[in-house]
Design a protein around this motif. Structure first.
Motif, short mmCIF file in Angstrom:
data_model
loop_
_atom_site.label_atom_id
_atom_site.label_comp_id
_atom_site.label_asym_id
_atom_site.label_seq_id
_atom_site.Cartn_x
_atom_site.Cartn_y
_atom_site.Cartn_z
N ALA A 105 0.83 -1.25 0.01
CA ALA A 105 0.02 0.03 -0.07
C ALA A 105 0.84 1.24 -0.10
N LEU A 106 1.96 1.35 1.02
CA LEU A 106 2.77 2.39 0.97
C LEU A 106 3.53 2.74 -0.32
N ALA A 109 1.16 3.85 -3.12
CA ALA A 109 0.54 5.11 -2.82
C ALA A 109 1.48 6.29 -3.69
N PRO A 114 -5.35 6.75 -3.02
CA PRO A 114 -5.50 5.97 -1.89
C PRO A 114 -6.74 5.20 -1.55
N ILE A 117 -6.46 1.98 -3.19
CA ILE A 117 -5.19 1.24 -2.28
C ILE A 117 -6.33 0.40 -1.30
N ARG A 134 -0.26 8.18 6.08
CA ARG A 134 1.05 7.61 5.54
C ARG A 134 0.94 7.65 3.98
N LEU A 135 -0.15 7.22 3.59
CA LEU A 135 -0.46 6.96 2.15
C LEU A 135 -0.38 8.20 1.52
N GLN A 138 3.31 9.28 1.36
CA GLN A 138 4.05 8.69 0.13
C GLN A 138 3.69 9.07 -1.25
N ALA A 139 2.38 9.53 -1.31
CA ALA A 139 1.97 9.93 -2.58
C ALA A 139 2.98 11.23 -2.97
#
Length: 142
Positions: A105-106, A109, A114, A117, A134-135, A138-139
Protein backbone atom coordinates in the motif's frame (compact mmCIF):
# COMPACT_ATOMS: atom_id res chain seq x y z
CA UNK A 1 -2.71 -21.78 3.13
CA UNK A 2 -4.64 -18.52 2.99
CA UNK A 3 -3.63 -16.66 -0.20
CA UNK A 4 -5.31 -13.28 -0.64
CA UNK A 5 -5.16 -11.53 -4.00
CA UNK A 6 -4.37 -7.81 -3.90
CA UNK A 7 -4.30 -7.41 -7.68
CA UNK A 8 -3.20 -9.30 -10.80
CA UNK A 9 0.48 -9.03 -9.87
CA UNK A 10 0.51 -9.47 -6.07
CA UNK A 11 -1.06 -11.75 -3.51
CA UNK A 12 -0.26 -11.94 0.19
CA UNK A 13 -0.45 -14.71 2.77
CA UNK A 14 0.12 -15.47 6.42
CA UNK A 15 3.17 -17.57 7.30
CA UNK A 16 3.68 -20.41 4.83
CA UNK A 17 5.37 -23.75 5.42
CA UNK A 18 8.10 -25.44 3.41
CA UNK A 19 5.45 -27.91 2.23
CA UNK A 20 3.31 -25.04 0.86
CA UNK A 21 5.97 -24.00 -1.64
CA UNK A 22 5.17 -26.75 -4.18
CA UNK A 23 1.52 -25.62 -4.25
CA UNK A 24 2.56 -21.98 -4.56
CA UNK A 25 4.61 -22.87 -7.64
CA UNK A 26 1.77 -25.02 -9.03
CA UNK A 27 -0.60 -22.06 -8.68
CA UNK A 28 1.65 -20.11 -11.05
CA UNK A 29 3.45 -17.72 -8.74
CA UNK A 30 6.88 -16.73 -10.05
CA UNK A 31 8.36 -14.86 -7.07
CA UNK A 32 8.10 -15.59 -3.35
CA UNK A 33 8.78 -12.69 -0.96
CA UNK A 34 9.37 -13.12 2.76
CA UNK A 35 8.68 -9.97 4.77
CA UNK A 36 9.05 -11.71 8.12
CA UNK A 37 12.35 -11.84 10.03
CA UNK A 38 13.74 -15.24 10.91
CA UNK A 39 12.98 -16.35 14.48
CA UNK A 40 10.28 -13.73 14.99
CA UNK A 41 8.41 -16.31 17.06
CA UNK A 42 9.09 -19.85 18.29
CA UNK A 43 8.19 -22.61 15.85
CA UNK A 44 8.33 -20.42 12.76
CA UNK A 45 9.87 -22.19 9.74
CA UNK A 46 13.44 -21.13 8.94
CA UNK A 47 13.61 -18.78 5.98
CA UNK A 48 16.61 -20.72 4.61
CA UNK A 49 14.40 -23.82 4.38
CA UNK A 50 11.63 -21.92 2.58
CA UNK A 51 14.22 -20.35 0.28
CA UNK A 52 15.63 -23.77 -0.61
CA UNK A 53 12.14 -25.05 -1.42
CA UNK A 54 11.38 -21.95 -3.48
CA UNK A 55 14.52 -22.40 -5.57
CA UNK A 56 13.83 -26.14 -5.92
CA UNK A 57 10.43 -25.30 -7.40
CA UNK A 58 11.76 -22.62 -9.76
CA UNK A 59 10.58 -19.58 -7.83
CA UNK A 60 12.52 -16.37 -7.47
CA UNK A 61 13.20 -15.72 -3.78
CA UNK A 62 13.32 -12.33 -2.06
CA UNK A 63 14.04 -11.98 1.66
CA UNK A 64 13.05 -8.49 2.78
CA UNK A 65 12.46 -8.79 6.53
CA UNK A 66 10.48 -5.99 8.12
CA UNK A 67 9.79 -5.52 11.83
CA UNK A 68 6.10 -5.87 12.64
CA UNK A 69 4.49 -2.54 13.49
CA UNK A 70 7.59 -0.60 12.44
CA UNK A 71 7.57 -0.28 8.66
CA UNK A 72 9.97 2.50 7.76
CA UNK A 73 10.19 4.63 4.63
CA UNK A 74 13.44 2.76 3.89
CA UNK A 75 11.50 -0.53 3.93
CA UNK A 76 9.04 0.95 1.44
CA UNK A 77 11.94 2.26 -0.67
CA UNK A 78 13.27 -1.32 -0.91
CA UNK A 79 9.88 -2.95 -1.48
CA UNK A 80 8.69 -0.64 -4.29
CA UNK A 81 11.39 -1.40 -6.91
CA UNK A 82 11.57 -5.05 -5.87
CA UNK A 83 7.86 -5.57 -6.50
CA UNK A 84 7.98 -3.53 -9.71
CA UNK A 85 10.87 -5.59 -11.13
CA UNK A 86 9.93 -9.04 -9.80
CA UNK A 87 8.76 -11.87 -12.04
CA UNK A 88 5.00 -11.86 -11.60
CA UNK A 89 2.74 -12.92 -10.12
CA UNK A 90 4.29 -12.43 -6.69
CA UNK A 91 3.27 -14.01 -3.40
CA UNK A 92 4.50 -12.11 -0.34
CA UNK A 93 4.10 -13.52 3.17
CA UNK A 94 4.60 -12.52 6.79
CA UNK A 95 2.93 -13.56 10.05
CA UNK A 96 -0.60 -12.53 9.01
CA UNK A 97 -0.24 -10.91 5.57
CA UNK A 98 -0.81 -7.45 7.00
CA UNK A 99 2.83 -6.35 6.86
CA UNK A 100 3.03 -7.32 3.18
CA UNK A 101 -0.20 -5.46 2.47
CA UNK A 102 1.06 -2.34 4.25
CA UNK A 103 4.36 -2.45 2.32
CA UNK A 104 2.44 -2.78 -0.95
CA UNK A 105 0.00 0.00 0.00
CA UNK A 106 2.72 2.47 0.94
CA UNK A 107 4.72 1.75 -2.20
CA UNK A 108 1.59 1.86 -4.40
CA UNK A 109 0.62 5.24 -2.91
CA UNK A 110 3.38 6.81 -4.95
CA UNK A 111 1.39 6.13 -8.14
CA UNK A 112 -2.15 5.11 -7.12
CA UNK A 113 -5.02 6.96 -5.49
CA UNK A 114 -5.58 6.10 -1.80
CA UNK A 115 -9.21 5.08 -2.40
CA UNK A 116 -8.11 2.39 -4.88
CA UNK A 117 -5.43 1.12 -2.48
CA UNK A 118 -7.85 0.96 0.44
CA UNK A 119 -10.41 -0.84 -1.74
CA UNK A 120 -7.96 -3.49 -2.94
CA UNK A 121 -6.72 -4.10 0.60
CA UNK A 122 -10.28 -4.33 1.90
CA UNK A 123 -11.25 -6.86 -0.79
CA UNK A 124 -8.28 -8.96 0.36
CA UNK A 125 -9.53 -8.75 3.97
CA UNK A 126 -7.21 -6.05 5.33
CA UNK A 127 -8.44 -2.82 6.90
CA UNK A 128 -5.63 -0.31 6.43
CA UNK A 129 -7.64 2.88 6.90
CA UNK A 130 -5.24 3.81 9.70
CA UNK A 131 -2.59 4.27 7.01
CA UNK A 132 -4.36 7.15 5.27
CA UNK A 133 -1.92 9.82 6.59
CA UNK A 134 1.10 7.73 5.52
CA UNK A 135 -0.46 7.02 2.13
CA UNK A 136 -0.76 10.77 1.60
CA UNK A 137 2.84 11.26 2.71
CA UNK A 138 4.06 8.56 0.28
CA UNK A 139 2.05 10.13 -2.56
CA UNK A 140 4.41 13.09 -2.37
CA UNK A 141 7.42 10.85 -3.14
CA UNK A 142 6.75 10.22 -6.87
Amino acid sequence: MDIRKIDETLSVAPQISVQDVAEIARLGFRTLVANRPDREEPGQPAMADIEAAAREHGLEWVFLPVESGNITDEDVDQFAPMIRNADKPVLAFCRSGTRCTVLWALSAARETQPEEILSKAHRAGYDITGLIPRLAQQAGKH
